[in-house]
Design a protein around this motif. Structure first.
Motif, short mmCIF file in Angstrom:
data_model
loop_
_atom_site.label_atom_id
_atom_site.label_comp_id
_atom_site.label_asym_id
_atom_site.label_seq_id
_atom_site.Cartn_x
_atom_site.Cartn_y
_atom_site.Cartn_z
N ALA A 149 -1.95 6.75 7.23
CA ALA A 149 -3.19 7.57 5.60
C ALA A 149 -3.77 8.20 5.85
CB ALA A 149 -3.30 6.56 4.73
N LEU A 150 -4.89 7.86 7.36
CA LEU A 150 -5.87 8.39 7.65
C LEU A 150 -5.58 9.70 8.44
CD1 LEU A 150 -7.35 5.45 9.10
CD2 LEU A 150 -8.73 7.01 7.40
N SER A 151 -4.66 9.80 8.88
CA SER A 151 -4.02 11.12 10.01
C SER A 151 -3.81 12.03 8.78
CB SER A 151 -3.29 10.33 10.41
OG SER A 151 -3.07 9.97 11.21
N TYR A 152 -3.17 11.84 7.25
CA TYR A 152 -2.66 12.51 6.42
C TYR A 152 -4.29 12.96 5.74
CZ TYR A 152 2.38 13.12 6.77
OH TYR A 152 3.25 13.83 6.79
N GLY A 153 -5.53 12.16 6.27
CA GLY A 153 -6.57 12.92 4.83
C GLY A 153 -6.95 12.12 4.32
N ALA A 174 -7.05 4.74 2.47
CA ALA A 174 -6.02 4.53 3.71
C ALA A 174 -5.97 3.02 3.81
CB ALA A 174 -7.00 4.79 4.69
N ALA A 175 -6.91 2.36 3.13
CA ALA A 175 -6.60 0.82 3.23
C ALA A 175 -5.91 0.01 2.85
CB ALA A 175 -8.30 0.20 3.90
N LEU A 176 -5.87 0.72 1.63
CA LEU A 176 -5.60 -0.07 0.59
C LEU A 176 -3.40 0.27 0.86
CD1 LEU A 176 -4.50 -1.30 -2.20
CD2 LEU A 176 -5.24 0.85 -3.28
N LEU A 177 -3.40 1.47 1.58
CA LEU A 177 -2.13 1.95 1.45
C LEU A 177 -1.34 1.22 2.46
CD1 LEU A 177 -0.08 4.18 1.07
CD2 LEU A 177 -0.43 5.69 1.96
N GLY A 178 -2.35 0.83 4.05
CA GLY A 178 -2.29 -0.17 5.05
C GLY A 178 -1.56 -1.46 4.65
N THR A 179 -2.30 -1.79 3.48
CA THR A 179 -1.88 -3.09 3.20
C THR A 179 -0.74 -3.45 2.33
OG1 THR A 179 -4.02 -3.39 3.03
CG2 THR A 179 -3.22 -5.20 1.66
N VAL A 180 -0.75 -2.29 1.96
CA VAL A 180 0.87 -1.48 1.03
C VAL A 180 1.63 -1.95 1.73
CG1 VAL A 180 2.34 -0.35 -0.91
CG2 VAL A 180 -0.19 -0.77 -1.82
N THR A 181 1.73 -1.45 2.49
CA THR A 181 2.89 -0.74 3.70
C THR A 181 3.39 -2.06 4.58
OG1 THR A 181 1.54 1.24 4.52
CG2 THR A 181 3.57 0.49 6.08
N MET A 201 -5.45 -7.13 4.53
CA MET A 201 -6.72 -6.60 3.86
C MET A 201 -7.42 -6.34 5.29
SD MET A 201 -6.78 -8.10 0.39
CE MET A 201 -5.74 -8.06 -1.16
N VAL A 202 -7.41 -7.11 5.64
CA VAL A 202 -8.77 -7.27 6.87
C VAL A 202 -8.22 -6.29 8.31
CG1 VAL A 202 -9.61 -8.38 9.11
CG2 VAL A 202 -9.45 -9.74 6.74
N GLY A 203 -7.22 -6.67 8.24
CA GLY A 203 -6.84 -5.20 9.79
C GLY A 203 -7.17 -3.80 9.04
N ALA A 204 -6.42 -3.34 7.56
CA ALA A 204 -6.62 -2.42 7.20
C ALA A 204 -7.43 -1.76 7.16
CB ALA A 204 -5.87 -2.65 6.12
N GLY A 205 -8.93 -2.91 6.92
CA GLY A 205 -9.74 -2.29 6.15
C GLY A 205 -11.12 -2.05 7.71
N ALA A 206 -10.11 -3.06 9.12
CA ALA A 206 -10.95 -2.84 10.09
C ALA A 206 -9.84 -1.33 10.82
CB ALA A 206 -10.16 -3.67 11.42
N VAL A 207 -9.47 -0.90 10.74
CA VAL A 207 -9.29 0.20 10.92
C VAL A 207 -9.94 1.55 10.43
CG1 VAL A 207 -6.72 2.02 11.02
CG2 VAL A 207 -7.05 -0.43 12.03
N ALA A 208 -9.89 1.70 9.30
CA ALA A 208 -10.03 2.75 7.95
C ALA A 208 -11.99 2.24 8.38
CB ALA A 208 -10.03 2.04 6.59
#
Length: 217
Positions: A111-115, A121-128, A158-165
């Motif tokens: 998601a971050l790579s797509y801008g 992006a963190a929300l979408l990572g969690t959904v993924t 959520m923790v993992g996605a938030g850390a990456v974001a």
């Protein structure tokens, strides 16, 4: 390997781990080998498909045939090497935790790579991360871990996605950082299961004891 190759490796490993969890649930439900393959594929690929559709791109799992290999391998591994159904639940949860740890990272990075902005992006990572498991449990007629008060299913993601974001805009994200985050998320999930950590209910005990449950329409 470059960052793109590592991202593909993480993605395929996530598909495999989630697919194994789906195939193990198929064993518990006495599905045949075709049902095992279908449930494994749904679990392994479902979250990525949701991610790609939200991003408005053709899903990777259909655009690149290599994504079909992990579910097939998972079904074969479970068929030949996992006959002990008594141990299947613990093994299922371990593979599910591994898939969750990897997908919350790859989903966020994609998601971050797509801008996409970091919060979305963190929300979408969690959904993924949780999408495939939610589909697996729903199709197999099992109460999804997402809605189990005794299971912190979404919080580690959520923790993992938030850390990456948080690391990405600062220029601190790297493959090594992704591995560290994945290990932390995996450990968090396993500890939560073993120590029976839980989150508060939707209403406090004070409100639940003093009021009546709303009537169903």
């Amino acid at each position: 390997m470059d960052a793109r190759t590592w991202s593909l490796v993480f993605d395929l490993l996530g598909v495999f781990f989630f697919a194994v969890s789906g195939c193990l649930l198929a064993v518990q439900k006495n599905f045949d080998i075709v049902g095992s393959l279908m449930l494994g594929s749904l679990t392994g690929l479902g979250g990525g498909v949701i991610r790609d559709l939200v991003l408005g791109r053709f899903p990777n799992s259909f655009a690149e045939p290599v994504y079909l290999a992990p579910p097939v391998l998972a079904a074969a591994v479970v068929y030949f090497l996992m006959p002990a159904v008594q141990k299947a639940r613990r093994t299922l949860l371990t593979f599910d935790a591994a898939g969750l740890a990897l997908f919350c990272i790859t989903g966020t990075v994609t998601a971050l790579s797509y801008g996409v902005n970091p919060v979305s992006a963190a929300l979408l990572g969690t959904v993924t991360a949780i999408g495939g498991g939610l589909m697996r449990d729903t199709v197999a007629n099992v109460r999804p871990g997402l809605f189990d008060r005794h299971d912190l299913y979404a919080i580690p993601a959520m923790v993992g996605a938030g850390a990456v974001a948080a690391l990405w805009p600062l220029g601190l994200y790297s493959t090594a950082a992704g591995v560290v985050v994945a290990v932390v998320v995996f450990a968090f999930r396993i500890l939560a299961l073993r120590l029976r950590w839980r989150v508060p209910l939707a209403a406090s005990s004070r409100h639940r004891s003093g009021g009546e449950a709303p009537a169903r329409e």
